[in-house]
Write an enzyme that holds these catalytic residues in place. Structure first.
Site, PDB file in Angstrom:
ATOM      1  N   ARG A 553       0.832  -1.204   0.000  1.00 52.53           N
ATOM      2  CA  ARG A 553       0.000   0.000   0.000  1.00 52.53           C
ATOM      3  C   ARG A 553       0.861   1.247   0.000  1.00 52.53           C
ATOM      4  NH1 ARG A 553      -3.262   0.447   4.949  1.00 52.53           N
ATOM      5  NH2 ARG A 553      -1.270  -0.237   5.818  1.00 52.53           N
ATOM      6  N   SER A 614       8.605  -5.295   5.854  1.00 53.32           N
ATOM      7  CA  SER A 614       8.370  -6.367   6.833  1.00 53.32           C
ATOM      8  C   SER A 614       9.198  -7.607   6.557  1.00 53.32           C
ATOM      9  CB  SER A 614       6.890  -6.734   6.838  1.00 53.32           C
ATOM     10  OG  SER A 614       6.132  -5.576   6.967  1.00 53.32           O
ATOM     11  N   ASP A 668       6.802  -3.795  10.034  1.00 52.05           N
ATOM     12  CA  ASP A 668       5.364  -3.677  10.352  1.00 52.05           C
ATOM     13  C   ASP A 668       5.112  -3.792  11.857  1.00 52.05           C
ATOM     14  OD1 ASP A 668       6.178  -6.304  10.328  1.00 52.05           O
ATOM     15  OD2 ASP A 668       4.405  -7.088   9.325  1.00 52.05           O
TER      16      ASP A 668
END
Length: 924
Positions: A553, A614, A668
């Site tokens: 995103r 991540s 993350d």
């Protein structure tokens, strides 16, 4: 008077609808733990969860306590679909007075019947190894059952009133009597030895190796349940049974989670309604006629079992007799003749009623019957008596149909079905003797429950064959349970196992923090250079890039005094790019960022960007991080060992894009902690349990040997997914885990993650199902090629299957979607496998977290630590039991830590922007 009498015995359809509704309400009351005691329809659990599947085999003994007889049956099943069981019977008449005598005498008599029956049917020349002969006990009285072989008698009925039995376990009473017979046999007859041969008739032309058997009562049921199981033979499951006899009752297969009076929650359980007491609260008063009142008053239990007294064949003759007495008093019958004989209780029997209504030859036969009874009827009397008999019988059939309609509608609703098609086993004198019973039962139940299509199956061999089936199914399930436990045992962790994991995690954390041992530690304990959580003074617009899986995103986050607002877009990374070159991967990401900034009109601004990445990195500054290894299916070349922030900046240069400045790289887990820290200042731990798993927490700088400086704190990214890669968790790895590990793109790596995270749980379940199918515990041992397909069993199926209260039909639908032809039993077992795998995952996650919170508590020298964990990830958020199991286990393993959990609202996006915001604030 005649019309009034007939009208009082017929019940309008609207009233039947009301009655059906009342019965359904009372059924729900009977199943609820809170209201069970007040319910008149008792809804007693029978602990029978399965109907036969045709694989049952062996010899089974049945003892059935009937009205004034003991019936013994020997059933041999061959595992051939139960198409041709061999059966032998013997009926023993009960001695005078035993039904009202001492309970001990009754059970001793039953035990003697068993001995005599076996002596007569067993060949004595083949006595060999000692094995048990399982016995099913059909006991047609109201009992509170707590196991299949444990049941306390609630009350006698049907003329029985033996002392010393009510409130006692009748299975134990029968077993004791049988054991006493054994002892007696031991004392008197050395050849019998208190054991009996495996039953095989001397009369049988076939021969089977005999075995010395000890008789063991393994199942108790009432005659209604026996009927349902008898009718479940021959490959068609039967899920409802009605006994319309001297007494009346019905049983059916209910969803187990609705039977709150037991601990069982999965699958189905047969519930014995004991509907004879329906109406004892007065709900049938308006249809209770004066004739019913007289019958009730003259019975041995006035005011009790009012429904049964309107429909049971023990009472129908008496209802007719009282109707005739009333009509005679009103001079509508037997005028001018002596009808005093009608005053004798019991003179008008059920058989008389049947003979009168089933007579096709006009009134000649009716006259003969009445004359034999001592009456002098006119032709009109004969016609009227016949009308009354038909009205009483028709009402009994109609009331049975109303009860059946209540049960069918309840089944249909609780199974969430639009249309229920079900087999109903039927037995009893009313069913066999009254030709219109079946027609009325079907037509009235369909009027009242048009959404249900019952098919009636007449019971053959009474309850005996069914009792053998219950016993056989119980033994099959017992053997299956032992095997299932054997398969799942390695996945079931003890408290000691979890304490060991907690201690190992703590050891690995210390090794990861220490400069000398960091390189060889499986938990890398990477410094993130994030030293502060947000303080509320951050302002401005920030970009965030969240890369953690196949989707990524791009976001813009506006931080104002009023709070935070965001816009975002999701972009996909094709597999070819994930596994291609690093340049190709970062160019693709850059194209997507430019696309987003154009759409948001942000191209002209130079915005600080927080990059959520991540994957395991060695961070050497807030905006400098070297990729250690790819995970989650990524394998782009030329990236491992490189600074990923620089790779993103290089891609921006190649694209000549100046609209962003990368100020911080966060993973993350840190992002999650920061996002929750904005809402809760106590949030000092981040946890992800989704496709992968990881944790971070605020460590004292003095303990971080890999970074200079001792002041303050720093967030440590644990990278705990690799915990155990050095072999310290090998003792927990099961056969299933090893198979899953070997089939991944990184065998031997991320071992802890492979026990916990969503990416692997479905595969672990699939491997267990393969083994269970091979061991013939699932799909009746039929090969299931679809199960061989990797990743067919997605982790989201675990979440769906484990939803409490999800009807088995829906689980079957999921499995059928996967082309797995699952029975209800398969569905129950499937749910258990899923629960075992997800519980282990939650417990292991809790053990890791316990090591973290205990370390923080000790670091700070506190007796009690109060801390919040910011948590994200689909497994934690969407799985129905994961979060609860995690929190319970953590409370147990770290009792001195008060841990709250805060669900992250977009940690990796909002969190990364907040790290950028905190960094910008510090820079300014």
């Amino acid at each position: 008077q005649m019309k009034r009498a007939l009208r009082s015995l017929s019940i309008p359809l609207e009233r039947l609808h009301i009655m059906k509704g009342h019965m359904m309400e009372d059924m729900c009351k009977g199943l609820s733990r809170q209201t069970h005691e007040q319910a008149k329809v008792r809804m007693l659990p029978t602990y029978i969860g399965s109907t036969p599947n045709g694989t049952e085999k062996g010899n089974f003994l049945v003892v059935e306590l009937c009205q004034n007889q003991v019936r013994t049956v020997l059933v041999t099943l061959y595992g051939d679909g139960n198409m041709s069981p061999q059966m032998m019977y013997k009926i023993f008449e009960m001695p005078e007075g035993i039904m009202q005598g001492e309970g001990e005498a009754l059970f001793d008599f039953i035990a003697r019947c068993v001995t005599q029956f076996l002596d007569e049917t067993v060949s004595s020349d083949t006595r060999s190894s000692e094995e048990r002969l399982p016995l099913g006990f059909v006991f047609p009285f109201s009992c509170r059952q707590t196991q299949l072989n444990k049941a306390e008698l609630l009350s006698w009925s049907k003329g029985f009133s033996c002392s010393g039995v009510v409130g006692k376990d009748v299975v134990q009473l029968l077993q004791s009597a049988i054991n006493k017979q054994e002892m007696g046999a031991n004392g008197t007859n050395g050849t019998n030895g208190g054991h009996w041969l495996s039953p095989w008739s001397r009369k049988s032309s076939q021969s089977v190796p005999g075995q010395l058997c000890h008789v063991e009562v393994v199942a108790l049921m009432n005659d209604t349940v026996g009927t349902m199981m008898t009718c479940s033979m021959e490959g068609r499951p039967c899920e409802v049974a009605i006994v319309a006899d001297k007494g009346s009752n019905c049983c059916f297969m209910a969803e187990a989670y609705l039977v709150e009076t037991t601990e069982e929650t999965s699958g189905r359980m047969c519930v014995n309604t004991e509907w004879g007491c329906f109406g004892d609260d007065g709900s049938l008063n308006d249809i209770f006629t004066p004739y019913d009142e007289c019958v009730d008053e003259e019975s041995s239990n006035p005011g009790v079992k009012r429904f049964e007294k309107m429909v049971g064949t023990l009472y129908l003759g008496e209802i007719v007799r009282h109707a005739l007495i009333a009509l005679t008093a009103e001079r509508a019958l037997f005028t001018g003749t002596d009808a005093a004989v009608l005053k004798e209780k019991g003179m008008f029997t059920m058989q008389h009623v049947l003979d009168i209504i089933n007579n096709e030859d006009g009134i000649t036969e009716v006259r003969r019957i009445l004359e034999v009874l001592g009456l002098q009827p006119s032709e009109r009397d004969c016609g009227r008596v016949q009308q009354i008999c038909r009205a009483v019988m028709g009402r009994a059939a109609t009331l049975h149909a109303t009860g059946l309609a209540a049960i069918l509608s309840y089944m249909c609703q609780t199974r969430d079905m639009e249309m229920l098609m079900v087999n109903v086993g039927v037995e009893g004198e009313l069913f066999t003797g009254y030709p219109r019973f079946e027609e009325i039962l079907l037509s009235v139940s369909r009027l009242l429950s048009p959404e249900c299509m019952p098919t009636l199956l007449p019971s053959r061999d009474g309850s005996g064959r069914g009792a053998a089936m219950v016993t056989a199914v119980a033994l099959r399930l017992e053997a299956q349970r032992r095997e299932v436990n054997e398969v799942l045992a390695p996945l079931r962790l003890t408290r000691a196992d979890l304490e060991k994991v907690q201690a190992l995690m703590r050891e690995e954390m210390e090794r990861g923090l220490c400069k000398e041992t960091n390189a060889s530690a499986s938990v890398r304990m990477l410094p993130t250079y994030v030293s502060h959580t947000p303080d509320g003074t951050e302002r401005g617009d920030f970009l965030a890039l969240d890369l953690g899986g196949t989707n990524f995103r791009v976001l813009v986050v506006h931080v104002t005094e009023e709070g935070i607002s965001m816009s975002s877009e999701i972009y996909i990374i094709p597999a070819a790019i994930m596994q291609g070159t690093g340049v190709g991967l970062f160019d693709h990401i850059m194209d997507c960022i430019i696309d987003f900034q154009i759409k948001q009109n942000l191209v002209t601004q130079m915005l600080p960007l927080g990059f959520t990445f991540s994957f395991p990195c060695q961070q050497v500054g807030l905006d400098k991080a070297l990729l250690l290894t790819w995970t989650k299916g990524f394998s782009a070349s030329g990236c491992v060992g490189q600074d990923v922030v620089q790779m993103l900046r290089d891609a921006a240069k190649r694209k000549q894009h100046l609209g962003m400045q990368v100020v911080a790289l966060v993973n993350d887990t840190v992002g999650t902690m920061m996002a929750c820290g904005y809402d809760d200042p106590k949030c000092e731990i981040g946890l992800i349990v989704g496709t992968g798993t990881n944790a971070c927490y605020m460590e004292e700088m003095r303990n971080v040997g890999t970074v200079e400086g001792d002041e303050g704190r720093m967030c440590i990214n644990m990278e705990w997914g690799a915990f155990g890669d050095n072999g310290c968790l090998d003792h927990l790895f099961t056969h299933f885990d090893k198979v899953v590990d070997e089939s991944t793109i990184n065998p031997g790596k991320q071992r802890f993650e492979k026990l916990i995270s969503g990416m692997y749980l479905g595969e672990i379940v699939r491997q267990i199902l393969i083994v269970m199918t091979e061991r013939q515990l699932l799909f009746q041992g039929r090969p299931c090629p679809k199960l061989q397909t990797k990743d067919i069993f997605k982790t989201k199926f675990l979440s769906t299957i484990e939803l409490n209260g999800l009807a088995l039909r829906q689980i079957r639908a999921i499995l059928n979607e996967l082309e797995l032809d699952a029975s209800f039993e398969d569905s129950v077992l499937m749910r258990e496998v899923c629960q075992t795998v997800s519980l282990r995952a939650a417990q292991l996650c809790a053990a890791g977290l316990a090591a973290v919170v205990e370390k923080m508590r000790e670091n700070r020298g506190l007796d009690q630590l109060s801390v919040t964990v910011g948590v994200d990830g689909t497994l934690y958020k969407l799985h129905p039991g994961f979060s609860h199991n995690l929190q319970q286990t953590l409370k147990d393993l770290a009792p001195n830590c008060d841990v709250s959990f805060l669900l992250s609202e977009d940690g990796s996006g909002k969190g990364a922007a907040l790290v950028a915001a905190v960094a910008s604030r510090a820079a300014n």
